[in-house]
Scaffold this active site. Structure first.
Site, short mmCIF file in Angstrom:
data_model
loop_
_atom_site.label_atom_id
_atom_site.label_comp_id
_atom_site.label_asym_id
_atom_site.label_seq_id
_atom_site.Cartn_x
_atom_site.Cartn_y
_atom_site.Cartn_z
N GLY A 66 51.06 42.71 23.68
CA GLY A 66 50.97 41.48 22.88
C GLY A 66 52.34 40.93 22.52
O GLY A 66 52.56 39.72 22.54
N LYS A 73 42.33 34.11 33.36
CA LYS A 73 42.05 32.74 32.90
C LYS A 73 43.30 31.92 32.60
O LYS A 73 44.27 32.44 32.06
CB LYS A 73 41.23 32.82 31.62
CG LYS A 73 39.82 33.32 31.84
CD LYS A 73 39.09 33.35 30.53
CE LYS A 73 37.60 33.58 30.75
NZ LYS A 73 36.92 33.73 29.47
N GLY A 122 50.15 42.14 28.29
CA GLY A 122 48.72 42.36 28.52
C GLY A 122 48.46 43.50 29.48
O GLY A 122 49.00 44.59 29.34
N ARG A 125 55.56 56.88 25.02
CA ARG A 125 56.11 56.18 23.85
C ARG A 125 57.05 57.08 23.04
O ARG A 125 57.99 56.58 22.42
CB ARG A 125 54.97 55.64 22.99
CG ARG A 125 54.33 54.45 23.63
CD ARG A 125 53.26 53.85 22.79
NE ARG A 125 52.89 52.55 23.34
CZ ARG A 125 51.84 51.86 22.94
NH1 ARG A 125 51.05 52.33 21.99
NH2 ARG A 125 51.57 50.69 23.48
P1 AMP Z 1 44.68 39.10 32.15
O1 AMP Z 1 44.34 40.04 31.01
O2 AMP Z 1 44.49 37.67 31.82
O3 AMP Z 1 46.05 39.41 32.73
O4 AMP Z 1 43.60 39.36 33.27
C1 AMP Z 1 43.48 40.56 33.95
C2 AMP Z 1 42.18 40.58 34.69
O5 AMP Z 1 42.10 39.51 35.58
C3 AMP Z 1 42.01 41.83 35.50
O6 AMP Z 1 41.03 42.62 34.89
C4 AMP Z 1 41.56 41.31 36.86
O7 AMP Z 1 40.45 41.99 37.38
C5 AMP Z 1 41.18 39.88 36.57
N1 AMP Z 1 41.24 39.03 37.77
C6 AMP Z 1 42.26 38.88 38.60
N2 AMP Z 1 41.91 38.06 39.62
C7 AMP Z 1 40.61 37.69 39.44
C8 AMP Z 1 39.70 36.87 40.16
N3 AMP Z 1 40.05 36.28 41.28
N4 AMP Z 1 38.46 36.76 39.66
C9 AMP Z 1 38.12 37.36 38.53
N5 AMP Z 1 38.96 38.13 37.78
C10 AMP Z 1 40.19 38.29 38.25
#
Ligand code: AMP
Length: 396
Positions: A377, A198, A354, A35
């Protein structure tokens, strides 16, 4: 859009909001200088013009109280080494002590103010506090993308006291440019690759992005909500049942808008959420009970490859599988490789938001894509289509 290039800083004091919220090790040494390096070009431009630079930043979350653990004096030495100029330090960011230090500052010198968040007025966006900050510079430069989504005193409110004398630093200008390329001006076909855990945390991005892209790849844990909504069997995979109607609506909207959605056709299923689990490749809509999909399968990756290689503008947000576990990192690594190949063939690729940057760095892709965003963010909110207050404050 006014950038630092539009100003000459000769004999001017530049009040620069930087993001020096760097990780410190147990001995309070800077553990990662990224940074600081990212802010360097802006600081150097001011000095080379014959101006002086007053740097303001936050470090951690001291919650409005003085706390030496969060003092920016810890980073002075490293900042001096990175910037190549001895960085002076003053023990407060407002008031007499700060004003005196600024008054004594000569052209070519750099002064770092103490942590802004030692004052609760910083995060509350207090106008009085922002006005005090504004007294410290002739020109306000915002170069902190990581906090541009916060309407804090130093990132947003302070700008109103500078009328015309405010601009973006090089880093923030680059971030804005990269987002513009993906959202508005990028060469077609435009592809967004959205992964992560999610649907619920990505829904606003998906809805916003459907108007901008030609292709959308859905990966990661989000896959299973879509597959189940379409009538598939997802076994024990992560799935948001209450978002299935939304998933169907997204598919319908995509069809109406002419966006092609690509969802995994096969997955690496595991009998446990663990690196040592037994695994098998199965169709994404026929996952047996007791098994969960944790990464993309080979046919899926072949499909993704085809789409990625024909795209000219690529946005990547979110891992394709549970990349933190070696056994399920392949999909994320392969998608990174395909993006690398597409970038080498002339595509513009942006990674950000993220957790994505963590994955990119873990696998060394940061030099292979066109741009890696510095703001988690702030990037997510930009992709959601929001105007960031820190950006609006300079433009207005
Ligand atoms: P996000 O912060 O929403 O980008 O989510 C990132 C997280 O999603 C990471 O820690 C991954 O381990 C998780 N992830 C990716 N694919 C899967 C999956 N098939 N099942 C559970 N978690 C997942």
């Amino acid at each position: 859009m006014k950038t630092i290039e539009d100003f000459n800083f000769e004999n001017k004091k530049a009040l620069i909001r930087v993001d020096f919220n760097v990780p410190l090790d147990a001995g309070f040494k800077v553990a990662d200088t990224n940074r600081i390096e990212a802010a360097k070009p802006t600081i150097i431009k001011v000095l080379e013009d014959g101006g002086s630079a007053i740097l303001m930043s936050h470090l951690g979350r001291p919650k409005g109280e003085q706390n030496t653990d969060f003092s920016l004096k810890h980073i002075c030495q490293t900042a001096s080494e990175v910037i190549g100029v001895q960085v002076k330090f003053v023990s407060d960011c407002v008031g007499e002590v700060a004003e005196n230090a600024v008054a004594n500052l000569q052209p070519g010198e750099v002064l770092l103010l103490e942590n802004l968040r030692f004052h609760s007025e910083e995060t509350s966006g207090d106008a009085n506090f922002a006005e005090q900050l504004s007294k410290l510079g002739d020109i306000y430069v915002n170069d902190a993308f990581g906090t541009a989504h916060r309407a804090h005193a130093s990132t947003t409110v302070v700008a109103q006291y500078f009328e015309e004398s405010k601009c973006f630093g090089y880093l923030l200008a680059k971030e804005i440019d990269a987002i513009e390329k993906v959202m508005r001006t990028g060469e077609k076909p435009v592809l967004a690759i959205l992964g992560g855990a999610k649907v619920s945390s990505k829904i606003t991005i998906i809805e916003n992005i459907l108007d901008k892209v030609d292709h959308l790849i859905i990966g990661g844990g989000m896959t299973y909500t879509f597959v189940k909504a379409k009538g598939g069997k997802v076994g024990d995979s992560i799935c948001e049942d209450d978002k299935m109607a939304l998933a169907l609506d997204i598919l319908k909207q995509a069809e109406e808008k002419g966006v092609q959605i690509h969802i995994p056709v096969d997955v690496i299923a595991a009998d446990d959420f663990s690196n040592d689990a037994n695994t098998q490749v199965v169709d994404s809509d026929k996952i047996p009970d007791g098994w969960q999909g944790l990464d993309a399968g080979p046919d899926t990756l072949a499909n993704f490859k085809e789409v990625i290689l024909k795209s000219k503008t690529i946005l990547w947000n979110g891992p394709i599988g549970v990349f933190e576990m070696e056994s399920f990192a392949n999909g994320t690594i392969e998608v990174g490789n395909f993006i690398d190949e597409a970038t080498q063939a002339g595509a513009f690729s942006l990674v950000g938001g993220g957790d994505s940057v963590a994955a990119v760095k873990q696998f060394g892709f940061q030099d292979k894509v066109s741009y890696v965003s510095t703001g988690g963010g702030a990037m997510l909110e930009s992709l959601e289509g929001k105007t960031l207050p820190g950006i609006a404050a300079i433009i207005s």
